[in-house]
Design an enzyme around this catalytic site. Sequence first.
Site, PDB file in Angstrom:
ATOM      1  N   GLU A  65      -1.381  -7.726  20.103  1.00 28.12           N
ATOM      2  CA  GLU A  65      -1.704  -6.538  19.325  1.00 28.12           C
ATOM      3  C   GLU A  65      -2.613  -5.610  20.124  1.00 28.12           C
ATOM      4  O   GLU A  65      -3.173  -5.987  21.153  1.00 28.12           O
ATOM      5  CB  GLU A  65      -2.382  -6.968  18.021  1.00 28.12           C
ATOM      6  CG  GLU A  65      -1.441  -7.846  17.203  1.00 28.12           C
ATOM      7  CD  GLU A  65      -1.979  -8.126  15.810  1.00 28.12           C
ATOM      8  OE1 GLU A  65      -2.535  -7.214  15.183  1.00 28.12           O
ATOM      9  OE2 GLU A  65      -1.816  -9.261  15.353  1.00 28.12           O
ATOM     10  N   LYS A 125      -5.739 -22.225  12.651  1.00 26.97           N
ATOM     11  CA  LYS A 125      -4.618 -23.145  12.464  1.00 26.97           C
ATOM     12  C   LYS A 125      -5.047 -24.590  12.703  1.00 26.97           C
ATOM     13  O   LYS A 125      -4.664 -25.500  11.968  1.00 26.97           O
ATOM     14  CB  LYS A 125      -3.479 -22.762  13.413  1.00 26.97           C
ATOM     15  CG  LYS A 125      -2.873 -21.390  13.111  1.00 26.97           C
ATOM     16  CD  LYS A 125      -2.027 -20.901  14.289  1.00 26.97           C
ATOM     17  CE  LYS A 125      -1.407 -19.536  14.020  1.00 26.97           C
ATOM     18  NZ  LYS A 125      -0.869 -18.909  15.255  1.00 26.97           N
ATOM     19  N   GLY A 177       5.095  -6.416  22.942  1.00 22.07           N
ATOM     20  CA  GLY A 177       4.912  -6.720  21.524  1.00 22.07           C
ATOM     21  C   GLY A 177       4.411  -8.124  21.242  1.00 22.07           C
ATOM     22  O   GLY A 177       4.403  -8.568  20.100  1.00 22.07           O
ATOM     23  N   ARG A 180       0.834  -1.218   0.000  1.00 26.69           N
ATOM     24  CA  ARG A 180       0.000   0.000   0.000  1.00 26.69           C
ATOM     25  C   ARG A 180       0.854   1.248   0.000  1.00 26.69           C
ATOM     26  O   ARG A 180       0.520   2.250  -0.614  1.00 26.69           O
ATOM     27  CB  ARG A 180      -0.904   0.011   1.243  1.00 26.69           C
ATOM     28  CG  ARG A 180      -2.025  -0.981   1.134  1.00 26.69           C
ATOM     29  CD  ARG A 180      -3.371  -0.440   1.592  1.00 26.69           C
ATOM     30  NE  ARG A 180      -4.357  -1.524   1.377  1.00 26.69           N
ATOM     31  CZ  ARG A 180      -4.464  -2.576   2.204  1.00 26.69           C
ATOM     32  NH1 ARG A 180      -3.719  -2.657   3.270  1.00 26.69           N
ATOM     33  NH2 ARG A 180      -5.338  -3.529   1.931  1.00 26.69           N
ATOM     34  N   GLY A 219       4.156 -21.009  12.713  1.00 24.29           N
ATOM     35  CA  GLY A 219       5.330 -20.251  12.280  1.00 24.29           C
ATOM     36  C   GLY A 219       6.423 -21.098  11.682  1.00 24.29           C
ATOM     37  O   GLY A 219       6.228 -21.765  10.666  1.00 24.29           O
ATOM     38  N   GLY A 245       6.647 -14.146  14.520  1.00 22.75           N
ATOM     39  CA  GLY A 245       7.835 -13.314  14.364  1.00 22.75           C
ATOM     40  C   GLY A 245       8.295 -13.321  12.922  1.00 22.75           C
ATOM     41  O   GLY A 245       7.998 -14.239  12.154  1.00 22.75           O
ATOM     42  N   ASP A 258      -7.538 -17.235  16.138  1.00 20.67           N
ATOM     43  CA  ASP A 258      -6.308 -17.549  15.399  1.00 20.67           C
ATOM     44  C   ASP A 258      -5.939 -19.025  15.579  1.00 20.67           C
ATOM     45  O   ASP A 258      -5.618 -19.725  14.613  1.00 20.67           O
ATOM     46  CB  ASP A 258      -5.182 -16.640  15.914  1.00 20.67           C
ATOM     47  CG  ASP A 258      -3.827 -16.998  15.325  1.00 20.67           C
ATOM     48  OD1 ASP A 258      -3.600 -16.667  14.153  1.00 20.67           O
ATOM     49  OD2 ASP A 258      -3.013 -17.619  16.034  1.00 20.67           O
TER      50      ASP A 258
END
Lengths: 441, 441
Positions: free
Chosen positions: B193, B208, B190, B45, B137, B305, B204
């Site tokens: 969110e 998965k 961190g 974007r 991940g 990550g 989430d």
Amino acid sequence: MDPIKVGLLGFGTVGSGTFTVLRRNQEEIKRRAGRGIEVARIAVRNPAKAIAALGDAAGSVQVGDDFNSVVDDPSIGIVAEMIGGTGIARELVLRAIASGKHVVTANKALLAVHGTEIFAAARAKGVMVAFEAAVAGGIPIIKALREGLTANRIQCIAGIINGTTNYILSEMRERGLDFATALKGAQAHGYAEADPTFDIEGIDAAHKLTIMSAIAFGVPVQFDRAYIEGISKLAGIDIKYAEDLGYRIKLLGITRRTERGIELRVHPTLISAKRLLANVEGAMNAVEVHGDAVGATLYYGKGAGAEPTASAVVADLVDVTRLHTADPEHRVPHLAFQPQSLSDTPILPIDEVTSGYYLRLRVADVTGVLADITRILADAGISIDALLQKESEQIADNGETDIVIITHETLEKNVNAAIACIEALETVVSRVTKLRIEALN
Amino acid sequence: MDPIKVGLLGFGTVGSGTFTVLRRNQEEIKRRAGRGIEVARIAVRNPAKAIAALGDAAGSVQVGDDFNSVVDDPSIGIVAEMIGGTGIARELVLRAIASGKHVVTANKALLAVHGTEIFAAARAKGVMVAFEAAVAGGIPIIKALREGLTANRIQCIAGIINGTTNYILSEMRERGLDFATALKGAQAHGYAEADPTFDIEGIDAAHKLTIMSAIAFGVPVQFDRAYIEGISKLAGIDIKYAEDLGYRIKLLGITRRTERGIELRVHPTLISAKRLLANVEGAMNAVEVHGDAVGATLYYGKGAGAEPTASAVVADLVDVTRLHTADPEHRVPHLAFQPQSLSDTPILPIDEVTSGYYLRLRVADVTGVLADITRILADAGISIDALLQKESEQIADNGETDIVIITHETLEKNVNAAIACIEALETVVSRVTKLRIEALN
């Protein structure tokens, strides 16, 4: 499409496990592979015994003692070598390759020692040699290393890759047994063989480590360069002292890429009791892999036994079934890296390895002994991370006492030199027991 | 051979991580893949921001804000969708497939919700859609399930597949925090969110889990049938009581094949503190898979990550690079099973699930209350495994006391019926807090 036909060489634990799993899960496997996979022939020294073991299933398969005729049979698409060892197994694998057969094997010794010859022959004939079952039984660690972690520059692998020794070490720690007693228990429970040498002296683990090292770093298999130290000389007191200091002792296979070369070593190792790897107990296996992108990953499961090993053999049979008609260049290279891209990075001799160390020694309890020892270490540039002197109640009647020293990371040859000086002190009344410590980072 | 060209859609955490890893390890990756892999175009974007982030590397890649032109570019061999969500990402993935591009995606929501449509479109065009990064991940769990464990009839999967919630639960337990405080800490570090809903409410994890369930059992993705319960209502006291009883509470995704259907559920779960899975702390992920041949295996690593996720994205890029010119029938099917072999085994509603239960309630400390409660459970055919009544010092001033009951396995609807009866007792002064227990076998 007709099922792809497999010829089994050998019908011991892994061979019969493979037959059982393929037969029991044939529908599920076909739903995945898109094609049936069936054992059409079995070659075994004692066919009558195999036929008896097969029971009702004996009618579905041709059993005989002529290994060559199975390998040469043009209807056989995949030869599954389940014999073990580096003698007849090597000849049969090379013969299968020469006759254009794909090969699946669980034979770690064969690949660690003769891998270069076998993979070259397979490449020349455009056939696959698959060997997931050769390392850590049912854990798909070869696939993880060869395919799952291809993004990474792999930094190090540390694994519990021999269930026999891990079972013995668990028993020694949990029940306070000495090595000989724990070994007898392992033999009684079927976790150790009558001649346990290959397991307890670390040779089996070194075979597996050699294969993982090649795949991780893109070097040829070099079993003869591996440093190998087993657990048969490990004293129960060191397991206890290690525990007092927050460590557990595991027989680890460690391979690491350093600026000076590749470490390739199997030995009893202290690791922090807080690590997941330290908590892998009994006959289980686990492999920790560090990659520059992914960080630490760990793979855990059963490293031996009929069906766990068969799980890996059959996964390879499915892979070969899927890919055997594809152009060889589409396949994953045997050793993960393109054969023309193998590196000649040397394997470091153990003297050149850097590690933390656990040193145990017995001293006469006289003034100045600790000063002498710490002076020797300081002069050798070795810094001390922890020091344990047993308190007076634990001192022997003759006034002698145990001292345990944990060092920071240093070069093995420097530690060996310092140990020689320490052992030369008059106040030091024992040899120094040296064990390595792995920080897993 | 020229490098294969990748078009990146999106340049957030995963997109920029993928670019970094591909660039840093390009030589190592080429040694493995036999061909270079390079990001030729990036659509984002805000191109100016991406160009600034690229720094020196900006010259090697064409950056713009026209997503369609990247997807349509005939020089691009693989489209890597790193946008996320089910809106524009779905359109672009379908457009890429329609123009004959192979797709790599980390988008779990997209595949859990629109997987059937996307995989059908990919099949029709003979292209690959690879999604290792969508689950856990950097852990190569998709590859393990689709390829490493093909020998097995998979029985169940239980996974810690959301790092945010595992971090929060670790903090709640280790530091005695309540949920709101632990969430704030996770946001400050961190790990969560600003709007944490997707993570803390289990959505989430359910995305998965839905993907793993399809691959494990050969059923279509059915996110809308998943039972989902997050951790936002979990009380610190339950973590403490669980610990007193030898359990830890984890947000688990559990999918299991039973005779009556497939379980597909995400909820806070008590597991024995002795299990490896219970000792996965902080933001780490781990998945335990049970197969009939291999037994239990476990896969552990970083589930989120930039670089851990990029590790999985790049592994997929290598797989596609190897196999994209091969006959589609040689590839592993998207959902592990041949598309014509998918099963219509139903997903069980949560009422029909069998589990052990942890029940906590507050009662007036009067004679007979425990008899009333245990009578209700016995009448419902629910047997008690453990019962914890807080001792007098912990009884509140008003004479009320907490009771914790651990039940053996029973049907969820039976427990719910019993809970309704217990809550109707005059001596029971609170609602009953119900948590599920997983034995992991």
